[in-house]
Motif scaffolding. Structure first.
Motif, PDB file in Angstrom:
ATOM      1  N   ALA A 172       0.829  -1.207   0.000  1.00 49.43           N
ATOM      2  CA  ALA A 172       0.000   0.000   0.000  1.00 49.43           C
ATOM      3  C   ALA A 172       0.859   1.252   0.000  1.00 49.43           C
ATOM      4  CB  ALA A 172      -0.892  -0.013   1.236  1.00 49.43           C
ATOM      5  N   SER A 173       0.456   2.192  -0.777  1.00 47.11           N
ATOM      6  CA  SER A 173       1.174   3.454  -0.833  1.00 47.11           C
ATOM      7  C   SER A 173       0.323   4.529  -0.202  1.00 47.11           C
ATOM      8  CB  SER A 173       1.465   3.787  -2.292  1.00 47.11           C
ATOM      9  OG  SER A 173       1.708   5.152  -2.418  1.00 47.11           O
ATOM     10  N   LEU A 174       0.922   5.380   0.580  1.00 46.56           N
ATOM     11  CA  LEU A 174       0.168   6.424   1.261  1.00 46.56           C
ATOM     12  C   LEU A 174      -0.463   7.368   0.246  1.00 46.56           C
ATOM     13  CD1 LEU A 174       2.456   7.374   4.250  1.00 46.56           C
ATOM     14  CD2 LEU A 174       0.323   6.131   4.319  1.00 46.56           C
ATOM     15  N   LEU A 175       0.265   7.605  -0.848  1.00 47.33           N
ATOM     16  CA  LEU A 175      -0.256   8.535  -1.835  1.00 47.33           C
ATOM     17  C   LEU A 175      -1.286   7.871  -2.737  1.00 47.33           C
ATOM     18  CD1 LEU A 175       2.908  10.519  -2.934  1.00 47.33           C
ATOM     19  CD2 LEU A 175       1.133  11.177  -1.340  1.00 47.33           C
TER      20      LEU A 175
ATOM     21  N   LEU B  16      -4.610  -0.360   7.626  1.00 50.30           N
ATOM     22  CA  LEU B  16      -3.349  -0.613   8.318  1.00 50.30           C
ATOM     23  C   LEU B  16      -3.512  -1.823   9.223  1.00 50.30           C
ATOM     24  CD1 LEU B  16      -2.177   2.887   9.608  1.00 50.30           C
ATOM     25  CD2 LEU B  16      -1.053   1.505   7.907  1.00 50.30           C
TER      26      LEU B  16
ATOM     27  N   HIS C 180       0.329  -1.579  13.448  1.00 52.64           N
ATOM     28  CA  HIS C 180       0.688  -0.220  13.025  1.00 52.64           C
ATOM     29  C   HIS C 180      -0.204   0.811  13.693  1.00 52.64           C
ATOM     30  CE1 HIS C 180       2.832  -1.691   9.116  1.00 52.64           C
ATOM     31  NE2 HIS C 180       3.447  -2.039  10.217  1.00 52.64           N
TER      32      HIS C 180
ATOM     33  N   LEU D  33       0.988   1.225  17.142  1.00 54.64           N
ATOM     34  CA  LEU D  33       2.236   1.994  17.188  1.00 54.64           C
ATOM     35  C   LEU D  33       1.946   3.492  17.053  1.00 54.64           C
ATOM     36  CD1 LEU D  33       5.355   1.744  17.254  1.00 54.64           C
ATOM     37  CD2 LEU D  33       5.282   1.750  14.758  1.00 54.64           C
ATOM     38  N   ILE D  34       1.052   3.814  16.088  1.00 58.11           N
ATOM     39  CA  ILE D  34       0.718   5.230  15.873  1.00 58.11           C
ATOM     40  C   ILE D  34       0.048   5.811  17.110  1.00 58.11           C
ATOM     41  CG2 ILE D  34      -0.799   6.792  14.563  1.00 58.11           C
ATOM     42  CD1 ILE D  34      -0.247   4.989  12.118  1.00 58.11           C
TER      43      ILE D  34
ATOM     44  N   LEU E 242       2.587   6.366  19.806  1.00 59.95           N
ATOM     45  CA  LEU E 242       3.434   7.529  19.510  1.00 59.95           C
ATOM     46  C   LEU E 242       2.695   8.828  19.803  1.00 59.95           C
ATOM     47  CD1 LEU E 242       5.201   6.537  16.158  1.00 59.95           C
ATOM     48  CD2 LEU E 242       6.286   6.932  18.355  1.00 59.95           C
TER      49      LEU E 242
ATOM     50  N   ALA F 251       2.386   9.199  23.613  1.00 52.51           N
ATOM     51  CA  ALA F 251       3.694   9.563  24.175  1.00 52.51           C
ATOM     52  C   ALA F 251       4.022  11.017  23.846  1.00 52.51           C
ATOM     53  CB  ALA F 251       4.768   8.627  23.632  1.00 52.51           C
ATOM     54  N   GLY F 252       3.711  11.422  22.615  1.00 51.22           N
ATOM     55  CA  GLY F 252       3.977  12.809  22.197  1.00 51.22           C
ATOM     56  C   GLY F 252       3.174  13.796  23.015  1.00 51.22           C
TER      57      GLY F 252
ATOM     58  N   TYR G 233       4.542  13.955  26.563  1.00 48.95           N
ATOM     59  CA  TYR G 233       5.823  14.671  26.608  1.00 48.95           C
ATOM     60  C   TYR G 233       5.609  16.169  26.373  1.00 48.95           C
ATOM     61  CZ  TYR G 233      10.769  15.519  26.154  1.00 48.95           C
ATOM     62  OH  TYR G 233      12.018  15.980  26.365  1.00 48.95           O
TER      63      TYR G 233
ATOM     64  N   TYR H  82       2.988  17.882  26.994  1.00 45.80           N
ATOM     65  CA  TYR H  82       2.347  18.505  28.154  1.00 45.80           C
ATOM     66  C   TYR H  82       3.369  18.810  29.246  1.00 45.80           C
ATOM     67  CZ  TYR H  82      -0.678  19.342  32.104  1.00 45.80           C
ATOM     68  OH  TYR H  82      -1.274  19.916  33.188  1.00 45.80           O
ATOM     69  N   SER H  83       4.277  17.845  29.463  1.00 45.02           N
ATOM     70  CA  SER H  83       5.244  18.052  30.539  1.00 45.02           C
ATOM     71  C   SER H  83       6.382  18.966  30.122  1.00 45.02           C
ATOM     72  CB  SER H  83       5.814  16.710  31.004  1.00 45.02           C
ATOM     73  OG  SER H  83       6.582  16.156  29.970  1.00 45.02           O
ATOM     74  N   GLY H  84       6.784  18.876  28.842  1.00 45.55           N
ATOM     75  CA  GLY H  84       7.966  19.622  28.423  1.00 45.55           C
ATOM     76  C   GLY H  84       7.675  20.966  27.822  1.00 45.55           C
TER      77      GLY H  84
END
Lengths: 241, 174
Positions: free
Chosen positions: A98-101, A108, A112, A115-116, A119, A122-123, A126, A128-130
């Motif tokens: 599969a191609s994103l475009l 997916l 996957h 994982l997304i 991420l 986690a983002g 991070y 919020y704290s940073g």
């Protein structure tokens, strides 16, 4: 011979879609191309090898496209054209790369997605704290005070420890005195009693468009019950006008 | 070249690119986010009830100057109560940790210089503010400073000393 969901009838030179009950009688060129692919199943067959004598390249490519359509039609791939290399007839169906475009709606795998999501979480944590440009830390106690003239002032208290019930008692005394002011020139009055309860910080704040007007008052006592609050003192430190 | 492009544009490639960008962002945030404390100057009217003069509370002025350079903190207190006595105390500290979420800076601080009067109002005040039993030169103690209100555009900051719970409203120095 079975190719995916189709039956390849070599004798009668036709391809039969058993699911849809459609048959495709193959002409000589189409039969030649499919034969080459069947004989080298699982291998990439070069364009040159697929071309029968006198067959034009574009004709051959059209035949490949037709075969892909007939054999495929779903998300699984059985026949694939690999640019500049050739064509492969897989032994088993395979999932498309599969191609994103090319396929924005492509599905997916769960791993996957997981994982997304991880991420992103986690983002966010991070960030919020940073990145938090926390410009205001909430006070432990707050009360609105209306002066005799009707002006509104926020009384904020930062506690040194968890003894809030004792703090409230002291704050109530201070608030009672401040409420007796005819007018209060400040938007906020912030109090903080030191851990040993002997030193008191008072900050008076007034925000204007250009700047903050403020006044710090520090008061040290010899013992906890020492009295100092009076209308005159409140005027002296500019809490009351 | 086409192969590389196709790989990069695949879902898997997109995930790898995303993970790489995320990692780079984390590295950037961790290493390059500004962590130093603001340089500030704060003034206060001070009242001392512990040393009454003829039953009257004692009035004075206090000044605090806080400057941090490369993680080294310089904390200077000046006070003026009785004319002509002026007192001061200088502290230096090392940044131990910065809690970016709560904007709290943890330092290890020690007093490097001072001038106290025989009956020192500043000394007494500092014992409250720094949460100490006594002040000695070279004595190392932990001190946290939290930014509880900040308006960088108007050069204004309110800081809180912990664990003593003492506040200062300050002007951010240019």
């Amino acid at each position: 011979m079975q190719i995916g969901h189709c039956w390849y009838d070599r004798q009668n030179k036709q391809l039969i879609d058993q699911a849809k009950d459609i048959s495709w009688p193959l002409n000589d060129q189409e039969y030649w191309v499919l034969e080459q692919l069947v004989q080298h199943r699982g291998q990439v067959v070069s364009i040159h090898q697929l071309k029968s004598p006198h067959m034009h390249r574009t004709t051959m490519l059209k035949i490949i496209e037709s075969l892909i359509q007939f054999l495929g039609g779903g998300k699984d791939i059985l026949l694939e054209y690999i640019p500049n290399q050739g064509v492969i007839l897989y032994k088993n169906t395979t999932s498309p790369h599969a191609s994103l475009l090319m396929s924005p709606r492509g599905t997916l795998p769960y791993s996957h997605y997981l994982l997304i999501i991880m991420l992103v979480i986690a983002g966010c944590v991070y960030a919020y704290s940073g990145l938090s440009t926390t410009s205001h830390i909430k006070a432990d106690y707050s009360e609105r005070i209306v002066s005799k003239q009707g002006g509104l002032t926020q009384l904020l208290v930062y506690a040194a420890d968890e003894e809030n019930y004792k703090l409230n008692e002291q704050v109530n005394i201070i608030a009672k005195h401040i409420k007796s002011c005819d007018a209060i020139a400040w938007q906020t009055i912030t109090l903080a009693l030191s851990r040993d309860k002997l030193s008191l910080s008072i900050i008076m704040l007034q925000q204007t468009e250009a700047a903050w007007l403020y006044h710090n008052v520090k008061l040290s006592r010899a013992y906890v019950d020492q009295k100092w609050l009076s209308p005159n003192w409140l005027k002296e430190v500019h809490i009351c006008e | 070249m086409n192969k590389i492009c196709a790989k990069l544009l695949s879902v898997k490639g997109g995930l790898y690119i995303g993970a790489l960008l995320f990692t780079l962002l984390m590295i950037k945030l961790t290493w390059f986010t500004e962590m130093h404390m603001y340089d500030v100057q704060c003034q206060a009217s001070a009242f001392d009830l512990a040393h009454l003069q003829e039953g009257e509370l004692l009035r004075g002025d206090m000044l605090l100057q806080l400057i941090e350079q490369n993680g080294r903190l310089s904390l200077a207190y000046y006070s003026a109560f009785d004319e002509p006595i002026r007192e001061y105390a200088i502290f230096e500290g090392e940044l131990v940790t910065m809690h970016s979420g709560s904007l709290t800076y943890d330092y290890n601080v020690n007093m490097t210089d001072y001038k106290f009067a025989e009956v020192s109002h500043l000394n007494d005040y500092l014992l409250h503010e720094l949460n100490l039993d006594s002040l000695k030169l070279g004595q190392l103690f932990p001190q946290s400073i939290q930014v509880i209100e900040a308006d960088l555009e108007r050069h204004f900051l309110v800081i809180k000393f912990s664990p003593s719970n003492q506040l200062w409203a300050c002007k951010i120095l240019p």
